[in-house]
Design an enzyme around this catalytic site. Structure first.
Site, PDB file in Angstrom:
ATOM      1  N   ASP A   6     -21.505  -5.525 -20.889  1.00 23.71           N
ATOM      2  CA  ASP A   6     -21.865  -6.391 -19.760  1.00 23.71           C
ATOM      3  C   ASP A   6     -22.825  -5.693 -18.804  1.00 23.71           C
ATOM      4  O   ASP A   6     -22.957  -4.465 -18.811  1.00 23.71           O
ATOM      5  CB  ASP A   6     -20.613  -6.884 -19.013  1.00 23.71           C
ATOM      6  N   GLU A  18     -16.906  -4.030 -17.887  1.00 21.68           N
ATOM      7  CA  GLU A  18     -16.909  -2.761 -17.138  1.00 21.68           C
ATOM      8  C   GLU A  18     -17.394  -2.965 -15.712  1.00 21.68           C
ATOM      9  O   GLU A  18     -16.859  -2.384 -14.771  1.00 21.68           O
ATOM     10  CB  GLU A  18     -17.818  -1.744 -17.850  1.00 21.68           C
TER      11      GLU A  18
HETATM   12 ZN   LIG Z   1     -22.482   1.048 -16.507  1.00 24.88          ZN
END
Ligand SMILES: [Zn+2]
Ligand SMILES: *[C@@H]1O[C@H](CO)[C@@H](O)[C@H](O)[C@H]1NC(C)=O
Ligand SMILES: *[C@@H]1O[C@H](CO)[C@@H](O)[C@H](O)[C@H]1NC(C)=O
Ligand SMILES: *[C@@H]1O[C@H](CO)[C@@H](O)[C@H](O)[C@H]1NC(C)=O
Length: 523
Positions: free
Chosen positions: A145, A210
């Site tokens: 992401d 993340e």
């Molecule tokens: Zn990163």
């Protein structure tokens, strides 16, 4: 007269002794510091040691491969795998990304050596089987992401275009972190095509959330590995980079390998009072009380802790690449860290290494111009220095605010991450260092500390050694591209990433580290 001269003489003699012993102490400290300056060249040692090669594949990228790996990488950048918030992620893009991986790396997905599974629907976990099951596996991490990006913020090329400008590929994720996602699988694809079979098995984990804390991806990958009783020799995730011309006074580039991350805390301060009309105000309003509390926090920064965390190792490793007198000071933080801390705290970017930082990020109060607000609230974001705990920070906030009317609540927080090993016996650190130095002999490798956080923080129960690094070259100004506008990577640097993982995976096949020739001289 004579009667008065006696005590005077005694004082002079006493002063002489004091001054004498002071000078001797200074001389002694100076001598120790000088010897230490001369001997503290932490970079010698293992890099000079004979490295028994177990596999010997090298990757020289030809025209066809260049086209292939750049097409794959650009394809990845063009998929807007944006995490907007913990509850708002682009699942369409994540599914598209899954399809891209399978298409780009057919050998990885069909090899008998590779086991692939989806975790939490969109994250990926790979296990690459080693021929020697006795060797403890390691793990490579990256995340799929990205943070949002809007072209109108001033991008030179649309953020999901992967457009080339002057041999750079522009786009969100070119550094953070699709270069690692694609670099790792591309290198594995090439290794497998060349008939490589690892001795040491390894895992590859790609989280999909993340940027919004990793509670779905990384956390579930860790849960699975724990269920299976996996322990890891080390973990390598994103984090630090190769700094080129960024640290003033340093001769040559520096590869900083993150061995820890600062902790973090978000604290909510609030004041509630009975609402009233502005024509008859109380002596103090909720706004005034809260503003005073916030002001006290800003005026009383957290204590200076420079030299008590991993930043000390960074300075000592880099010291020999500076000129006198900086070299002398950096080699002797045992003596100079209080002075250096005062210098470094003057600038926000270096202050972050000196202490737990305090940032007031939200302040809300009031709804109408003639109403005394009942509620005022503020959010404070703190990044905790390695030498402090979350609890110590909370206690300090309470004693600094010192006002019963201000309610203090911890919204979210965690302690600084444990400090991973970085000495000669540290398998992961030395493998990464060796791989970097083979590719970039002029670089100085040093342990560093991550100011931000990564998915790897969820892995601390699986290994004591977590490293945060990719050989992405950062020149002055590049740090602002990270989560900012015009994020980009040069085509050459992306190829270097592929080669880096290609070599790293083979270097991990060594059973144990060779003996170092010389060692860190400790005084
Ligand atoms: Zn990163
Ligand atoms: C290993 O690499 C060296 C050069 O570094 C080369 O001369 C040798 O042929 C290679 N050996 C194998 C088995 O590939
Ligand atoms: C989500 O990703 C798809 C492509 O996979 C894209 O068409 C769409 O615009 C994205 N949505 C948002 C809100 O960015
Ligand atoms: C995965 O997808 C299934 C079906 O679409 C859904 O029920 C489930 O909640 C999803 N799991 C996660 C962790 O997102």
């Amino acid at each position: 007269l004579t009667g008065q001269s006696k005590p005077g003489f005694k004082i002079v003699k006493f002063l002489k002794i004091i001054i004498g012993s002071f000078l001797i102490t200074v001389l002694l400290l100076f001598t120790i510091a000088s010897i230490r300056t001369l001997l503290l060249d932490v970079n010698v040692g293992l890099q000079l040691a004979h490295w028994e090669k177990t596999k010997n594949l090298s990757l020289v990228i030809d025209g066809h491969q260049r086209e292939e790996l750049l097409t794959n990488f650009k394809g990845a950048i063009r998929i807007p795998t944006v995490s907007f918030s913990e509850t708002e992620i682009n699942t369409t893009a994540l599914l598209e990304f899954d399809r891209l991986l399978r298409k780009a790396f057919p050998t990885v997905f069909s090899s008998n050596l590779v086991h692939h599974e989806l975790v939490a629907n969109y994250s990926h976990l790979f296990w690459v089987q080693g021929s020697q099951p006795g060797l403890v596996p390691y793990m490579l991490l990256a995340h799929i992401d990205v943070v949002p990006a809007t072209e109108s913020d001033g991008w030179e090329a649309p953020p999901f275009s992967a457009q080339e400008i002057d041999d750079f590929i522009y786009g969100r994720g070119t550094i953070d972190d699709k270069s690692s996602v694609m670099g790792i699988l591309q290198s594995l694809e090439y290794l497998l095509r060349k008939g490589y079979a690892p001795r040491r098995g390894f895992y590859i984990g790609f989280g999909h959330d993340e940027e919004v804390s990793g509670y779905q991806g990384a956390v579930n990958i860790v849960r699975l590995l724990k269920q299976r009783g996996v322990q890891l020799a080390f973990v390598l995730d994103e984090g630090l980079a190769v700094l080129d011309g960024v640290i003033s006074g340093l001769e040559g580039p520096a590869a900083l390998i993150g061995i820890s991350e600062k902790g973090s805390a978000t604290v909510k301060l609030s004041v509630s009072m009975v609402p009233g009309h502005s024509s008859m105000p109380p002596r103090e309003t909720s706004i005034g009380i809260l503003a005073a509390a916030v002001k006290r926090l800003e005026e009383n920064p957290m204590p200076r802790l420079f030299g008590q965390g991993p930043e000390r190792g960074t300075f000592e490793h880099l010291a020999h690449k500076f000129r006198f007198p900086v070299k002398f000071i950096m080699s002797n933080l045992w003596l100079f860290s209080p002075i250096l801390g005062r210098v470094l705290e003057r600038k926000p970017d270096t202050n972050a290494f000196v202490r737990t930082t305090t940032a007031v990020t939200i302040f809300n109060a009031g709804v109408k111009i003639n109403v005394i607000p009942s509620l005022a609230e503020a959010y404070v974001n703190l990044r905790i220095h390695s030498a402090q705990s979350l609890q110590e920070v909370l206690d300090l906030i309470h004693s600094t605010v010192r006002d019963q009317r201000v309610k203090i609540e911890l919204v979210d927080g965690f302690d600084p991450l444990p400090i991973s090993s970085a000495d000669e016996k540290s398998f992961g650190f030395q493998i990464i260092k060796k791989t970097v130095l083979d590719m970039f002999p002029t670089v100085t490798v040093a342990p560093g500390i991550c100011i931000g956080n990564t998915d790897s923080r969820h892995f601390k129960d699986l290994t004591s050694d977590i490293y945060r690094f990719a050989p992405v070259w950062f020149k002055p100004g590049d740090a602002q591209r990270f989560h900012g506008i015009n994020e980009r990577i040069s085509k050459k640097n992306y190829e270097e990433l592929v080669v880096f993982y290609f070599n790293l995976i083979q270097n991990c096949d060594i059973q144990h580290l060779p003996e170092a020739h010389s060692s860190v001289h400790e005084l």
